[in-house]
Structure formats: C-alpha cells, structure tokens
Scaffold this active site. Structure first.
Site, PDB file in Angstrom:
ATOM      1  N   GLU A   1     -40.513  76.158  18.491  1.00 37.91           N
ATOM      2  CA  GLU A   1     -41.278  76.276  19.733  1.00 37.91           C
ATOM      3  C   GLU A   1     -42.141  77.525  19.730  1.00 37.91           C
ATOM      4  O   GLU A   1     -43.259  77.514  20.250  1.00 37.91           O
ATOM      5  CB  GLU A   1     -40.323  76.294  20.927  1.00 37.91           C
ATOM      6  CG  GLU A   1     -40.986  75.967  22.259  1.00 37.91           C
ATOM      7  CD  GLU A   1     -41.634  77.156  22.944  1.00 37.91           C
ATOM      8  OE1 GLU A   1     -42.427  76.939  23.876  1.00 37.91           O
ATOM      9  OE2 GLU A   1     -41.345  78.312  22.565  1.00 37.91           O
TER      10      GLU A   1
ATOM     11  N   ASP B   1     -35.225  79.102  18.319  1.00 39.05           N
ATOM     12  CA  ASP B   1     -36.038  80.063  17.571  1.00 39.05           C
ATOM     13  C   ASP B   1     -36.584  81.116  18.531  1.00 39.05           C
ATOM     14  O   ASP B   1     -36.777  80.869  19.726  1.00 39.05           O
ATOM     15  CB  ASP B   1     -37.170  79.369  16.811  1.00 39.05           C
ATOM     16  CG  ASP B   1     -38.191  78.702  17.714  1.00 39.05           C
ATOM     17  OD1 ASP B   1     -37.776  78.003  18.661  1.00 39.05           O
ATOM     18  OD2 ASP B   1     -39.408  78.864  17.480  1.00 39.05           O
TER      19      ASP B   1
END
Length: 383
Positions: free
Chosen positions: A142, A77
C-alpha cells in the site's frame, strides 16, 4: 478454534516489531497468519510480481463460507523510518510509554489491523461463529507502487469466485480524535509531466532562439488561472498543484532548449481522468508549440453514498466514543479506490497526526477503543 480474546495493544506491538518496510514482509504476515489460523481462518498467501516491480507478499484470510462476507482491508507494509537516531526509541520496538504506543506503523496502520483481529477474537468468544463470513485482505504494497497488492488480490478473489459484500478499510481517518471522521469516498489523483521544447541560444540574441521557459510559464498560468470547480455535494473543490519546475541551466547567458514541470490534480466527482486529460491537452494546444504531456492516473474519484453500512459504522463509533463522526471524502488516495469496484467500502481507523513522521505513535487506549468499535460493527453487521 481458539476461544481466547487477543489483546490489541500487545498484537500491535508484535506487528510493529516486524520491520516490514515496503516491499519487505518482515514477518508481519507470518504473525497475522498464525493468529488467524488459531482463530479458525483459512489463509492464502498470495505473492505477485510484475516486470520492473518487486515481489509483494499479501494475505487473504476467511472465516466461514456463507454470505454475507464482510472484509477488513489493510496493510502491514510501512514507510521508511528516516533517521533512527532522530527517534526517541527504536522505530521497531513497539515501546509503550506514558500510555502511548511508539513505532513505525503504530497509526498507519498496524494498530488498526491488530484492533480488527482482536475484535474478531472477541466476537467469536462472545457471539460464536458468524451467520456469514469474516475476511481480511492484508497487503504489503500500500505504501509502495500499489501494483502487486490489493488490486491483484481482488482480481484473484474474483477468479476464485470469492465475493465481498462489504469492506471496512482501517486507514487512519481521524484528524484529531478517535471518532472524528469516516471516509465514504476519495478524490481522484492524477500526475502530469509537462516538457516544453524550444531552441537553445544566446540571451543577447533571443530572435535566434525559442525560449521554452516562457512558454512553460504561460502554460502553467493557463492551467492554474481558474479553479477547476467549486466542489460538489460530498467533495471539496478540485485542485491542480504544480510540484516542480526544472530547467537545469547553470548559465546566465544561455536560453535553454528544454523546460519541464510536474503537477498533481486531486479531483472530485465532477471530473474523470479522461475529461481532465482532454481539458489539459486542449488548454496546452491553444498556447501551442512543441511540447509533450505524460499523464498517470492513480485513481478515479469515488463515493459510496451514505447508507446502512456507513450508518452502522457511525453508530458504533458514536456509542463507543460519544462523538458522531463526519462522513468525509477528504485526504489522499487509499486502496479503497480498488475495492469500490467490488463492493461497498468505507474507511475508519486511528488518528493520523503522526503517520509517516519521526516518533509515529498512537494512544494505547485508542487501539483498545478501536477494537471495541470493530467488535460492535461485526455484531451489528450479523444481527
């Protein structure tokens, strides 16, 4: 099992072209799963959710069943691009220009994920199956709340009886050049929201009011008057930084009824979240008055002391780059704060100068060098 060696730059480009802005998977995990299964990995897609948070797709992949199990942890991500028009290219193009690889996630941290997968392919082609296991823990959470990502994958692994013996996190650890720095720990992080309540009134009649701004300023002065410490053997000094003070009062002749401030503490191993909260409340209680303090602990400080694992990483880096990396605990938090409860962990990735910025980029040569470093680490780990 494929014997082909993957090109880390090409794989980075393909990952960048997946628009995986948190919490969107964007095709990045699909791409990784396909490549890893071709290499012989068993893949598990783990989707976690929690009330009030978005569903997050994660990937755990393992090659082999025996111990020891060395894990590579990272995330696909990425943060939002900002204004795409401000970029010199499409943020999700993975453009290669003058030796630089452009795109959101190039340095943080699709380049490192690609380098590790390429390193595994090179290891399998040259050394064959490892005398143990290689695994990857890749999250899509994250850069977001970090609720439905690495922490929950680790819990799932424990429930399945999966053991990690060592973990290398591919965060961009180098401040200037590849080979500068390995992270062997991180400072803890705590946020505080302080609300001071008073009595609203006319500024000409302060004796009929209770000004919360004055008390808030006194409280903040008390919290910042002295350093929290002078640092410790492996950590720099802890800091408390006030990030905002808000009153929301447009009138110049009104004493407000409430004032608020937010602060962040980055702390070393001389403190814990509990000890800092106790100090905060004792300090504020001495000043007194009607106040409310809300605390959120993002993570405790931790240190994985220098030892064989960090030495293996450092020697691999030095052999490839000619630089002896510093063992450091600087910077912000990472998912290593969750992993350290399960196994020894260290962090090494690309240079982080452009992460989260417009025109995020990394030298293609660094991605190739990082893949060679990871290959050396795998060879050394199983030797």
């Amino acid at each position: 099992m494929s014997s082909g060696v993957l090109d880390p730059v090409d794989l980075t480009q393909r990952l960048i072209r997946c628009p995986s802005v948190t919490p969107a998977e964007g095709g990045a995990l699909d791409l990784l799963q396909a490549e890893l299964e071709t290499l012989g990995f068993t893949c598990h897609r783990l989707v976690f959710s929690e009330d009030g948070t978005p569903d997050v797709d994660n990937l755990y992949a393992r090659l082999g069943t025996a111990a020891p199990n060395i894990c590579f942890a990272g995330h696909t991500d990425v943060v939002p691009t900002g204004d795409p028009a401000a970029w010199s290219c499409d943020p999700f193009s993975g453009e290669l220009r003058d030796g630089m690889l452009f795109g959101r996630g190039a340095s943080d941290m699709k380049g490192a994920v690609a380098a590790f997968v390429a390193a595994v392919s090179a290891y399998l082609a040259a050394q064959g199956a490892p005398a143990g296991s290689i695994s990857l823990l890749i999250t899509g959470d994250e850069e977001g709340p970090s609720i439905n990502g690495t922490r929950k994958v680790l819990q799932w692994l424990a429930e399945q009886g999966e053991r990690l013996d060592a973990c290398l996190v591919g965060e961009p650890t180098n401040p200037g050049e590849l080979g500068d720095m390995i992270k062997i720990g991180r400072r803890g992080s705590m946020n505080g929201w302080l609300t001071v309540r008073g009595v609203q009134g006319h500024t000409a009649y302060p004796h009929l009011a209770d000004n919360p701004v004055h008390r808030l300023v006194t409280m903040l002065a008390a919290l910042t008057a002295e350093p929290l410490d002078q640092g410790s053997e492996h950590f720099q000094a802890s800091t408390l930084q006030v990030t905002t003070v808000d009153v929301g009062n447009p009138a110049t002749n009104v004493i407000p009824g409430e004032a608020r401030a937010t602060f962040n503490i980055r702390f070393n191993d001389l403190h814990s979240g509990a000890s800092l909260e106790s100090w905060l409340r004792e300090t504020l209680d001495r000043i007194g008055g009607d106040y409310d303090l809300q605390i959120k602990l993002s993570g405790e400080s931790f240190l994985c002391p220098p030892g064989p694992f960090s030495e293996l990483i450092a020697s691999s880096v030095e052999t490839e780059t000619g630089r002896r990396p510093e063992l450091s605990t600087t910077g912000g938090t990472s998912d290593a704060r969750f992993i350290k409860d399960y196994c020894q962990v260290a962090e090494f990735g690309l240079v982080g100068q452009t992460m989260h910025k417009i025109d995020e980029r990394t030298p293609a040569a660094d991605v190739e060098s990082l893949a060679r470093i990871y290959h050396r680490i795998l060879r050394g780990y199983f030797t």
